[in-house]
Motif scaffolding. Structure first.
Motif, PDB file in Angstrom:
ATOM      1  N   PHE A  37       0.827  -1.207   0.000  1.00 59.86           N
ATOM      2  CA  PHE A  37       0.000   0.000   0.000  1.00 59.86           C
ATOM      3  C   PHE A  37       0.868   1.267   0.000  1.00 59.86           C
ATOM      4  O   PHE A  37       0.528   2.245  -0.646  1.00 59.86           O
ATOM      5  N   ARG A  38       1.962   1.241   0.789  1.00 59.63           N
ATOM      6  CA  ARG A  38       2.836   2.397   0.925  1.00 59.63           C
ATOM      7  C   ARG A  38       4.210   2.110   0.327  1.00 59.63           C
ATOM      8  O   ARG A  38       4.652   0.970   0.266  1.00 59.63           O
ATOM      9  N   TYR A  39       4.888   3.177  -0.087  1.00 67.51           N
ATOM     10  CA  TYR A  39       6.245   3.033  -0.612  1.00 67.51           C
ATOM     11  C   TYR A  39       7.208   2.685   0.508  1.00 67.51           C
ATOM     12  O   TYR A  39       8.064   1.818   0.364  1.00 67.51           O
ATOM     13  N   SER A  40       7.056   3.358   1.641  1.00 68.41           N
ATOM     14  CA  SER A  40       7.975   3.149   2.752  1.00 68.41           C
ATOM     15  C   SER A  40       7.672   1.821   3.442  1.00 68.41           C
ATOM     16  O   SER A  40       6.588   1.256   3.312  1.00 68.41           O
ATOM     17  N   GLN A  41       8.666   1.352   4.201  1.00 65.13           N
ATOM     18  CA  GLN A  41       8.504   0.142   5.008  1.00 65.13           C
ATOM     19  C   GLN A  41       8.456   0.502   6.490  1.00 65.13           C
ATOM     20  O   GLN A  41       8.813  -0.302   7.348  1.00 65.13           O
ATOM     21  N   ARG A  42       7.984   1.706   6.791  1.00 65.89           N
ATOM     22  CA  ARG A  42       7.930   2.157   8.175  1.00 65.89           C
ATOM     23  C   ARG A  42       6.895   1.351   8.956  1.00 65.89           C
ATOM     24  O   ARG A  42       5.963   0.771   8.392  1.00 65.89           O
ATOM     25  N   ALA A  43       7.052   1.334  10.262  1.00 66.80           N
ATOM     26  CA  ALA A  43       6.084   0.675  11.143  1.00 66.80           C
ATOM     27  C   ALA A  43       4.921   1.618  11.412  1.00 66.80           C
ATOM     28  O   ALA A  43       5.126   2.759  11.847  1.00 66.80           O
ATOM     29  N   TYR A  44       3.714   1.147  11.164  1.00 65.95           N
ATOM     30  CA  TYR A  44       2.519   1.939  11.458  1.00 65.95           C
ATOM     31  C   TYR A  44       1.855   1.488  12.757  1.00 65.95           C
ATOM     32  O   TYR A  44       0.969   2.172  13.265  1.00 65.95           O
ATOM     33  N   LEU A  45       2.275   0.355  13.281  1.00 66.31           N
ATOM     34  CA  LEU A  45       1.801  -0.109  14.589  1.00 66.31           C
ATOM     35  C   LEU A  45       2.890  -0.990  15.172  1.00 66.31           C
ATOM     36  O   LEU A  45       3.471  -1.822  14.470  1.00 66.31           O
ATOM     37  N   ILE A  46       3.183  -0.793  16.452  1.00 63.88           N
ATOM     38  CA  ILE A  46       4.150  -1.638  17.155  1.00 63.88           C
ATOM     39  C   ILE A  46       3.458  -2.213  18.380  1.00 63.88           C
ATOM     40  O   ILE A  46       2.898  -1.477  19.192  1.00 63.88           O
ATOM     41  N   GLN A  47       3.471  -3.552  18.473  1.00 65.41           N
ATOM     42  CA  GLN A  47       2.807  -4.238  19.572  1.00 65.41           C
ATOM     43  C   GLN A  47       3.850  -4.782  20.542  1.00 65.41           C
ATOM     44  O   GLN A  47       4.869  -5.331  20.111  1.00 65.41           O
ATOM     45  N   MET A  48       3.577  -4.659  21.825  1.00 60.17           N
ATOM     46  CA  MET A  48       4.441  -5.220  22.852  1.00 60.17           C
ATOM     47  C   MET A  48       3.606  -5.877  23.936  1.00 60.17           C
ATOM     48  O   MET A  48       2.544  -5.371  24.310  1.00 60.17           O
ATOM     49  N   PHE A  49       4.114  -7.009  24.425  1.00 64.01           N
ATOM     50  CA  PHE A  49       3.471  -7.719  25.541  1.00 64.01           C
ATOM     51  C   PHE A  49       4.546  -8.129  26.531  1.00 64.01           C
ATOM     52  O   PHE A  49       5.613  -8.618  26.160  1.00 64.01           O
ATOM     53  N   ARG A  50       4.249  -7.915  27.808  1.00 60.56           N
ATOM     54  CA  ARG A  50       5.122  -8.394  28.863  1.00 60.56           C
ATOM     55  C   ARG A  50       4.256  -8.867  30.023  1.00 60.56           C
ATOM     56  O   ARG A  50       3.247  -8.226  30.337  1.00 60.56           O
ATOM     57  N   ARG A  51       4.628  -9.970  30.595  1.00 56.71           N
ATOM     58  CA  ARG A  51       3.860 -10.492  31.730  1.00 56.71           C
ATOM     59  C   ARG A  51       3.832  -9.462  32.864  1.00 56.71           C
ATOM     60  O   ARG A  51       4.816  -8.762  33.096  1.00 56.71           O
ATOM     61  N   ASP A  52       2.700  -9.408  33.526  1.00 56.41           N
ATOM     62  CA  ASP A  52       2.436  -8.453  34.605  1.00 56.41           C
ATOM     63  C   ASP A  52       2.342  -7.017  34.099  1.00 56.41           C
ATOM     64  O   ASP A  52       2.364  -6.072  34.893  1.00 56.41           O
ATOM     65  N   PRO A 146     -11.373  -5.179  14.979  1.00 53.88           N
ATOM     66  CA  PRO A 146     -10.882  -6.543  14.716  1.00 53.88           C
ATOM     67  C   PRO A 146      -9.390  -6.579  14.377  1.00 53.88           C
ATOM     68  O   PRO A 146      -8.706  -7.547  14.706  1.00 53.88           O
ATOM     69  N   TRP A 147      -8.898  -5.532  13.727  1.00 57.01           N
ATOM     70  CA  TRP A 147      -7.469  -5.489  13.420  1.00 57.01           C
ATOM     71  C   TRP A 147      -6.643  -5.372  14.696  1.00 57.01           C
ATOM     72  O   TRP A 147      -5.578  -5.974  14.815  1.00 57.01           O
ATOM     73  N   LEU A 148      -7.140  -4.595  15.648  1.00 55.04           N
ATOM     74  CA  LEU A 148      -6.401  -4.419  16.897  1.00 55.04           C
ATOM     75  C   LEU A 148      -6.340  -5.721  17.687  1.00 55.04           C
ATOM     76  O   LEU A 148      -5.312  -6.050  18.291  1.00 55.04           O
ATOM     77  N   THR A 149      -7.433  -6.462  17.673  1.00 52.20           N
ATOM     78  CA  THR A 149      -7.437  -7.768  18.348  1.00 52.20           C
ATOM     79  C   THR A 149      -6.427  -8.699  17.693  1.00 52.20           C
ATOM     80  O   THR A 149      -5.666  -9.402  18.378  1.00 52.20           O
ATOM     81  N   TYR A 150      -6.426  -8.719  16.377  1.00 55.46           N
ATOM     82  CA  TYR A 150      -5.460  -9.540  15.635  1.00 55.46           C
ATOM     83  C   TYR A 150      -4.030  -9.150  16.002  1.00 55.46           C
ATOM     84  O   TYR A 150      -3.178 -10.000  16.272  1.00 55.46           O
ATOM     85  N   ALA A 151      -3.765  -7.836  16.029  1.00 56.26           N
ATOM     86  CA  ALA A 151      -2.420  -7.350  16.328  1.00 56.26           C
ATOM     87  C   ALA A 151      -1.999  -7.716  17.750  1.00 56.26           C
ATOM     88  O   ALA A 151      -0.841  -8.078  17.998  1.00 56.26           O
ATOM     89  N   ALA A 152      -2.918  -7.631  18.688  1.00 54.27           N
ATOM     90  CA  ALA A 152      -2.600  -7.956  20.083  1.00 54.27           C
ATOM     91  C   ALA A 152      -2.261  -9.438  20.238  1.00 54.27           C
ATOM     92  O   ALA A 152      -1.308  -9.806  20.937  1.00 54.27           O
TER      93      ALA A 152
END
Length: 398
Positions: A37-52, A146-152
């Motif tokens: 969709f875009r020319y750049s390969q930039r991150a448009y969403l970054i997901q992180m998970f850590r216990r607690d 739904p996209w956010l759930t998928y990403a999480a």
């Protein structure tokens, strides 16, 4: 069902950073781009998970500076799936892990035939993970729920998945192999830019004639310039198939160009002047490309029996030996030893072939210590055996 939202304000960002800092154990990390969709390969969403701490979905374009996030978790081990796909765009926004565990690479080393995240999660954790939004346009705002759930979910299970793979790596005595591969992946330099990137145009090998290639080259550059300026994927403006069709046809006027049935794409008509200027440059330039790009590449192996029959015999014998060793270790042969490394060794081996000289050549080609230990001896033996085997010379032209 948990409702997820995007962290895109300074106050939410500060709270998320502190929560992740206070969490325990490694951090599951993923990034979503807008490839296609875009020319750049930039991150448009970054997901992180850590216990607690939980899952946090960060919006890099909205947040800008992510230094505080890097400071909070940069020294914590990161878990990624197919890290090579995400490290560049993470580093682009200042996020760079000190150590990683790559669950895709771990699955390869364990010999799983399919290593997609959903498949491995199902196999090792017994959880079905839907992947229906993997090719979505993540530059969309606002992002649908739904996209956010998928990403999480892409990061929420990574810690459990890592622990399952660690048990299997320990059982197979591959934990040191994995550690070397993860360290190499993290330290590997990006591939240098191609001198002639237009030659990666799909279908370019079907174009005959230097003038035709010149037209393809000029159209590629015109498209790339427009795509970069608009931050739109080049193929959405003008498909590769349109460029190759024009290059083969060589239309003689703007009218002929516009009338070409294969000339499609959202910008094919709105930018017709741009494309015709490119075609005209290609039709008249004195700077014609060579038929094939020069460089250090070696011929494809199918040409070896005629061009270098001794190398062909070495490659045949070494491939069989390396394939057999890969089966013993239950891993893909390309993970045991890079096919490119093996081809280059077979094409141009050391002057004296033995295990020590092959070891040195492999080390120069960035083979990891475990790869050298597993393959240097058998490759050297295969080369020696191939050299002692009768090789049929190419038939003479007479």
């Amino acid at each position: 069902m948990t409702e997820y939202h995007v962290v895109d304000t300074p106050s939410e960002y500060s709270r998320a950073v502190e929560a992740l800092r206070a969490g325990t154990g490694p951090v599951g990390v993923d990034a979503e781009r807008a490839s296609g969709f875009r020319y750049s390969q930039r991150a448009y969403l970054i997901q992180m998970f850590r216990r607690d701490a939980g899952v946090f979905l960060f919006d890099p374009p909205a947040l800008g500076d992510l230094t505080a996030l890097q400071d909070a978790v940069g020294d914590v081990p990161w878990i990624l799936h197919a890290a090579s796909q995400d490290l560049a765009c993470l580093r682009e926004v200042g996020l760079d892990p000190a150590t990683i565990f790559d669950t895709e690479l771990g699955a390869r080393l364990l010999g799983f035939p399919r290593v997609g995240l959903a498949t491995i999660v199902q196999e090792l954790l017994g959880i079905h993970l839907a992947k229906e939004h993997s090719a979505a346009d993540w530059s969309t705002r606002p992002l649908p729920a739904p996209w956010l759930t998928y990403a999480a979910l892409d990061v929420e299970l990574l810690v459990d998945l890592m622990e399952a793979e660690q048990e299997l790596l320990l059982k197979d005595e591959k934990q040191e192999i994995a550690a070397q591969e993860f360290a190499f992946e993290l330290s590997r330099s990006p591939k240098p830019a191609r001198n002639e990137p237009w030659r990666r145009l799909s279908g370019v090998h079907s174009i005959r004639g230097l003038r035709n290639l010149a037209v393809a080259r000029e159209l590629w550059h015109a498209r790339d310039e427009l795509a970069r300026s608009k931050d739109i994927a080049p193929g959405r403006l003008l498909p590769d198939a349109s460029i190759t069709a024009v290059a083969k046809t060589l239309p003689g006027s703007k009218r002929e160009l516009a009338a070409l049935r294969e000339f499609t794409g959202r910008a094919s008509r709105t930018e017709i002047d741009r494309w015709w200027d490119a075609v005209s440059r290609g039709r008249t330039t004195d700077d014609l490309p060579v038929l094939r790009s020069s460089g250090e590449s070696i011929p494809p192996p199918r040409a070896w029996p005629d061009r270098n029959p001794e190398a062909s015999e070495r490659l045949r014998a070494a491939r069989a030996a390396v394939n057999a060793r890969a089966e013993e270790l239950r891993m893909p042969v390309e993970n045991l030893l890079s096919p490119e490394t093996l081809r280059r060794l077979a094409w141009s081996p050391p002057e004296t072939v033995d295990e020590s000289t092959i070891t040195a050549a492999m080390q120069e080609a960035d083979a990891r210590p475990w790869q050298v230990r597993a393959t240097a001896g058998i490759v050297a033996a295969a080369f020696v055996e191939a050299g002692q085997s009768p090789v049929e010379p190419p038939e003479s032209a007479s």
